[in-house]
Design a protein around this motif. Sequence first.
Motif, PDB file in Angstrom:
ATOM      1  N   LEU A 277      77.001  -3.651  46.457  1.00 24.43           N
ATOM      2  CA  LEU A 277      78.692  -3.601  46.493  1.00 24.43           C
ATOM      3  C   LEU A 277      79.167  -2.143  46.770  1.00 24.43           C
ATOM      4  O   LEU A 277      78.793  -1.438  46.109  1.00 24.43           O
ATOM      5  CB  LEU A 277      79.222  -4.276  45.050  1.00 24.43           C
ATOM      6  N   TRP A 349      85.386  -7.904  40.519  1.00 25.10           N
ATOM      7  CA  TRP A 349      84.105  -8.290  41.250  1.00 25.10           C
ATOM      8  C   TRP A 349      83.001  -8.786  40.258  1.00 25.10           C
ATOM      9  O   TRP A 349      82.241  -9.794  40.449  1.00 25.10           O
ATOM     10  CB  TRP A 349      83.464  -7.065  42.012  1.00 25.10           C
ATOM     11  N   ASN A 353      81.602 -12.737  40.462  1.00 22.36           N
ATOM     12  CA  ASN A 353      80.061 -12.834  40.528  1.00 22.36           C
ATOM     13  C   ASN A 353      79.642 -13.710  39.486  1.00 22.36           C
ATOM     14  O   ASN A 353      78.481 -14.519  39.695  1.00 22.36           O
ATOM     15  CB  ASN A 353      79.307 -11.304  40.636  1.00 22.36           C
ATOM     16  N   VAL A 364      76.924 -10.841  44.572  1.00 27.39           N
ATOM     17  CA  VAL A 364      77.275  -9.493  44.390  1.00 27.39           C
ATOM     18  C   VAL A 364      76.112  -8.840  43.478  1.00 27.39           C
ATOM     19  O   VAL A 364      75.822  -9.291  42.390  1.00 27.39           O
ATOM     20  CB  VAL A 364      78.440  -9.222  43.767  1.00 27.39           C
TER      21      VAL A 364
END
Length: 754
Positions: A277, A349, A353, A364
């Motif tokens: 990422l 994020w 994930n 991710v």
Amino acid sequence: MFNISSKNDKKALRRRLSKFPLPRISPLPSGWKGAIFGVSIVTLFICLVQAFYYLGSRGVQDYFVGTILSILAVLGLTGLVAGVLHWAKKMPSRYVWFLLASIGLLYLSFLGPLPLTLSILLCILFSFSLLGALLYRFIKGSYREAARWVKVTASSGIAAVFIFICVLGYWLTCGGFAELEVQYPLQTVKTADNYSNSVANPAEPGTFRVNSVTYASNPTYRKDLDTQGRLTTKTVDGSAFVGNWSSRRTNTFGFGPEAMPLNGTVWYPEGDGPFPLVLVVHGNHLATEFSDPGYAYLGKLLASRGYILASIDENFLNISPYDDLFILDGLEGENRARGWLLLEHLKTWESWNASEGNPFHSKVDMQHIALMGHSRGGEAITTAAAYNQMTTYPEDATIKFDYHFNIQSLVSIAGTDMQYQPGGQPIELHDINYLSLHGSHDMDINSFVGANQYFRTRFTENSHYFKSYVYIYGANHGQFNTVWGKSDAAGIGNMLFNNSEILPGEQQIQAAEVLISSFLEATLRNNHSYRMVFQDLGYAKEWLPETMYISNYWDGNTTTLTNYEEDSDPGTTTLPGGRLEGDSLKVWKEDKVKMELSDEQYSAVFLEWDNRSASSTPVYKVILPDSGIDITDTSTLVFSIANHDTGQEAHEADTLVDLTISVEDETGNVSRLPLSNFSPLLPMFEGVLAKRPLGFFQTIKEPIFQNFAFDMNDFIKANTNLVPERIRKISFIFDQTTKGNILMKDIGIRNDKK
């Protein structure tokens, strides 16, 4: 109170008032009237154009309201000053008033380096004052009865002023008058045969199909992010990280600091993953001209090569002249919020994930994260990295932090430095990979302040982390972002700068793609072949555009012999037990390195020599301690040198400096190699930022350290009797160039672990 009713009473009142006459404003001569018209017209035109740059994206109403209020405010302030100066009677106060107002408005329009800006303002105001005065006198018939020579002189004056204005206008509107001269391109300097690459150009698209999606908390504010398939995020309370958020700013964006949105555009590879990422964040620009789309080129490239890249929206923290009352009432401390928001994005994020049903579920790789930032964003990523390791907010310890993401790498693109210092201390980075890119023709962040953070980044011994910077000749500030482009200044201010001598935009983007992609391959994928690019930029010479580069490199596998930070004694090394010696040197001292426009933060040794007056060949020696140094035939001697040609003649400053590197073991075996075996020492790059012939008003020339690396095997080839395990002396012999002036830093022994 009394009532005035009869005619006699009115006459009596007039007689009384006549004893106290009001001050009479005499009419201006026609010349001064013309001067006012000339100055006012050109000022109004320039202000309307610049106001459109600042306010045009807000709509017609805000454009006119903001422009009119700004003009009235300046007229009011300068009117007061003109009134004070009226007693001098040297010029009509009304002309002084309008002249002062014009100076204020024009300076706010150009906002360039003070000497350069004032020079241009004087030219504009003098020429248009004179032209307006002469033309107005002609129109009013002032020369009708004048002698013929007076008419001819006035006509010639009008013609001369008009020609001067045309020349000045051409100077302002053209890009510059010379092309970028590249004396020592990388492809010429790095000629060794061993630069064979077994890896692909990192700027070439990869094999993954690229998809894109947006996410937003507030699609009303960013309607361009309200796309099909958009992901929805929660707002976050950032009121503790930013001050002086005005109601005007709230009206513009539709939210206050307590409801900051998490917005971004994502480019990602099609496939199961997991993929590393990367978050990229812009710097300061007009808040209403969104900057985050300017990194789409990086998003598409990196996604095709197997990374997820999100370009983060922090435009609401940027300058907004309407909301900030130009600069009088702007945000305070917003750089803290820039870094903190990146960590809040990472929390989102992490949640995606882990959430089944989310498009990014299990795709991710949260163990391999990189942050990239441009301009103030380049400092925001270091703030984020610092906050990531903290347990509390340094400005308010009642706010707890619990982030601890596995951020592996940071990329600063023309980054700022020390605009924010947590707890009043400069940010020091530990055990994280760091890359800084900067251009010699940066017309915004003029000094290479990214070097400060480079030298404040340190590693645990025998760790895999590394740091590097690349200084790119001809690169400017804005072309790393396709929205900003050539414009490093605001609007009309760009007319002062030398845009003809910068790299073409596509070449600057090419350099960014090569270096950033190589760095991520080396640090997030541990591909040693791409790490070699930063150890020796010659490995990238076939991929990079043809210009000059200065790069530096250090890693956790390197034992420091001396970095000149341990004390003020020029005779001691950083490594205990070592000594430093010099002979026949004109200058030998340790001191802080002074950059053009930044504070002194790191130290080096200053060495100057002149063989014409020296009693023997000048030399600088590092005497190693008797034990404790791991040197084998696979080790590498590393050090960095900066040319420091202050005070030299022009022809000497452009000379490529060479010298001899000597190593000697305890039995007296000596091996010597010229510095040019690796690379000659390049001269200081001169960035002429202002247009010629006024370039001397804004020229940047700084000592940038260039790394050198000599394999012990090469020394052994030069003298097969040399025993690397017993090396006790390293000497820098100044026998190749007659005279020179250099800085030296970070001498060490590297033992690479593949």
